[in-house]
Each structure stands twice: as structure tokens, then as C-alpha cells.
Design an enzyme around this catalytic site. Structure first.
Site, mmCIF file in Angstrom:
data_model
loop_
_atom_site.group_PDB
_atom_site.id
_atom_site.type_symbol
_atom_site.label_atom_id
_atom_site.label_comp_id
_atom_site.label_asym_id
_atom_site.label_seq_id
_atom_site.Cartn_x
_atom_site.Cartn_y
_atom_site.Cartn_z
ATOM 1 N N HIS A 181 0.822 -1.215 0.000
ATOM 2 C CA HIS A 181 0.000 0.000 0.000
ATOM 3 C C HIS A 181 0.858 1.269 0.000
ATOM 4 C CE1 HIS A 181 -3.584 -2.510 1.637
ATOM 5 N NE2 HIS A 181 -3.456 -2.594 0.332
ATOM 6 N N GLU B 56 -13.684 -7.836 -7.866
ATOM 7 C CA GLU B 56 -13.643 -8.720 -6.702
ATOM 8 C C GLU B 56 -14.645 -9.847 -6.920
ATOM 9 O OE1 GLU B 56 -11.828 -9.171 -3.777
ATOM 10 O OE2 GLU B 56 -13.208 -10.848 -3.601
ATOM 11 N N GLY C 176 -10.657 -11.732 -11.659
ATOM 12 C CA GLY C 176 -9.664 -10.675 -11.888
ATOM 13 C C GLY C 176 -8.645 -11.025 -12.966
ATOM 14 N N ASP D 92 -3.174 -8.425 -7.132
ATOM 15 C CA ASP D 92 -2.911 -8.752 -5.729
ATOM 16 C C ASP D 92 -3.733 -9.977 -5.323
ATOM 17 O OD1 ASP D 92 -2.222 -8.557 -3.052
ATOM 18 O OD2 ASP D 92 -3.681 -6.970 -2.634
#
Ligand code: SAM
Length: 283
Positions: free
Chosen positions: A18, A120, A146, A166
Site C-alpha cells: 500500500h 472482486e 480478476g 494482488d
């Protein structure tokens, strides 16, 4: 899908990922033109750190908890300020009760022209994310695999931006899927910025992963790794890495400032270490 992401929210691996993502968005904002963030595994968006199970797992204490309390060198402090200030704003009381995931972090930094595609697949997390961004014309939340988005969603119409990949690394073969995913995405959008996260633990095929990335022939592959202990010292995550593609050179300089500071702050044993290197040069 076994989704336990909430237990890891704010851990040392989230901090590295992040902090880097926020720096990338800061660089994208140096130009007035609109950009898009494509977050292929976006998560639930906001994580409640107060539940018993999250407290028991305690991972955020040794991640964002430590970073918020740390006395950082001035240059690292300056680079981390936009990231930490979002977290402080979300937690106006002195105790940390919630942690923002990648979609919230990037969205908080947007100007009115910037856009987020948040993907998601997990129904519950997807629903939570959708409700967080309900009515937000700058964000589109999609329930989709994704990995497919690395084809269908690229390039974005803005022709500028970053793709964060991710995945949860719960299934076998996720390192290879990252390599294949980057190959596909880069083939469709060679000028895009890419940010790929991966876990490091004992026995993880990191050298092979880097070798396969190098074999793609993608120019400008940068890697940052933070090991909070030696892999042999734990049966949990001992570190994490981020692969960056097409980043401005300023980001490389910033990583050289951030990684040592994060290591000092997040180390769990004296065997901690970090590295920032170009894949294909010193790897
Ligand atoms: N990017 C988020 C962040 O930084 O806050 C965290 C993402 S978490 C590591 C991985 C997420 O991917 C989980 O929420 C999981 O439900 C989701 N997921 C797993 N498989 C997926 C898939 N094939 N497509 C999209 N999302 C998936």
C-alpha cells in the site's frame, strides 16, 4: 474460495504494497491527464480491526500498528505521509479500528478526472465493496475473475494508469498465474504501469518466479522485497515482494528510501533484510 483477507489486513505485507501503491498514484497525479487504477483482486475495501478474530490474529499490530507509532527518518516520513494520513483520517480516535484496502486508498487520492475499476470475485467482499462505492461515479465495482480483467479491461480508455494484481495466493500456481497474467496484460497494454504483489515464505518458488518474469522480455521490471525475518524462522509469511513495471525512475529512488525505513520499523528478527533491484540485472 477461502477468504481470510481480513485477518491479514494491515499486516507488514499490506504496508509495503500500500505504501508503494500510494507513491505510484502520487506520481500519476503529477500530470493533469486522467488515469485509471485497475485493481484486479480488490478485496472488501475496508477492514474492521476490532473483531475478536482479527485481534487474535494480531497481524496489523506488527504492520500498520508499528508504522503509525514509528519515529521515521524525515525523507521516509514525507513519502509515507499521504498513506498514513488516510489511515489517520479514517481513525480519528487514537485507537486503530479500521484499515483501508487498496480501493479506498487510491480513491482517497483521486482528482475528479481519475477512475477506479475494482474487481472482486468473492460475493461477500464484492457486496461490501459495492456498497462502499455506491453512487460514486468515479468507481466501478465488478464481480469478475480478476485474471480475466487482465485481458478484457485493458487498455483502459484513459490510456494512463496502473494495474494492481494482488491475488490471495490460496491456490496452487499463483506465481505462474502472475507471470502469465502480466504477459497477457503487457501484450495488450505495453505502456501501462503494473504493480504485482507476491508472498515470500519458506519453499516459495521465488527464484523461478523471477526467472520466468525475466524470460517475458518485459523492459523495466523492478522488484522490491521486504523480509521481516528469515524464511526458515517461521512457518508463516516471512516477507513479501512487489514487482513494478514501467515505473518512473523517481519511484525507484523512493523505494530506496522506503525499504530501509520499513525494515527498521517492521523487522521481526535480526535476520530481516530488504532489496530493491531490477529483474534481469542483479537477480
Ligand atoms: N487488493 C486488496 C488490498 O490491497 O486491499 C486485497 C486483496 S486480497 C489479497 C485478494 C482478494 O482477491 C480477496 O478479496 C479475494 O476474495 C479476491 N479474489 C480471489 N480470487 C479472485 C479472482 N479470481 N478474481 C477476483 N478476485 C479474487
Amino acid at each position: 474460495m477461502n477468504n481470510r483477507q481480513i485477518l491479514h489486513a494491515g499486516n507488514f505485507a499490506d504496508v509495503l504494497k500500500h505504501a508503494a501503491l500510494v507513491r505510484i498514484v502520487a506520481h500519476l497525479k503529477e500530470n493533469d491527464t486522467a488515469f485509471r487504477v485497475v485493481d484486479t483482486h480488490a478485496g472488501a475495501g475496508l477492514y474492521d480491526l476490532t473483531s475478536d478474530e482479527v485481534q487474535e490474529a494480531g497481524e496489523w499490530h506488527s504492520g500498520i500498528g508499528r508504522l503509525l507509532e514509528a519515529s521515521l527518518p524525515a525523507d521516509a516520513d514525507r513519502l509515507l505521509e499521504p498513506y498514513l494520513s488516510i489511515i489517520r483520517t479514517l481513525n480519528p480516535d487514537s485507537t486503530l479500528s479500521c484499515y483501508p484496502g487498496s480501493p479506498i486508498l487510491v480513491r482517497e487520492l483521486f482528482r475528479k478526472q481519475d477512475r477506479l475499476s475494482a474487481i472482486e470475485l468473492h460475493p461477500q467482499d464484492g457486496a461490501a465493496l459495492k456498497s462502499l462505492f455506491d453512487g460514486d461515479y468515479q468507481t466501478r465495482v465488478t464481480a469478475l475473475d480478476g485474471w480475466l480483467a487482465l485481458g478484457a479491461h485493458l487498455p483502459p480508455k484513459e490510456q494512463r494508469g496502473v494495474v494492481l494484481v494482488d491475488p490471495p495466493f490460496e491456490a496452487e500456481g499463483e506465481y505462474d498465474r502472475l507471470v502469465d497474467g502480466l504477459a497477457r496484460a503487457y501484450g495488450r497494454w505495453p505502456s501501462g504501469l503494473y504493480c504485482l504483489w507476491y508472498p515470500i515464505r519458506d519453499g516459495a518458488p521465488i527464484a523461478a518466479f523471477h526467472r520466468k518474469l525475466r524470460a517475458l522480455g518485459v523492459a523495466n521490471l523492478l522488484c522490491a522485497e521486504l523480509h521481516v525475518c528469515d524464511a526458515k524462522e517461521t512457518n508463516r509469511l516471512s516477507g513479501s515482494g512487489v514487482i513494478f513495471v514501467n515505473m518512473p525512475t523517481a519511484l525507484e529512488d523512493e523505494l530506496a528510501v522506503l525499504l530501509p525505513a520499513l525494515e527498521v520499523c517492521l523487522a521481526q528478527t535480526p535476520q530481516s533484510h530488504h532489496s530493491v533491484f531490477r529483474i534481469g540485472e542483479s537477480d
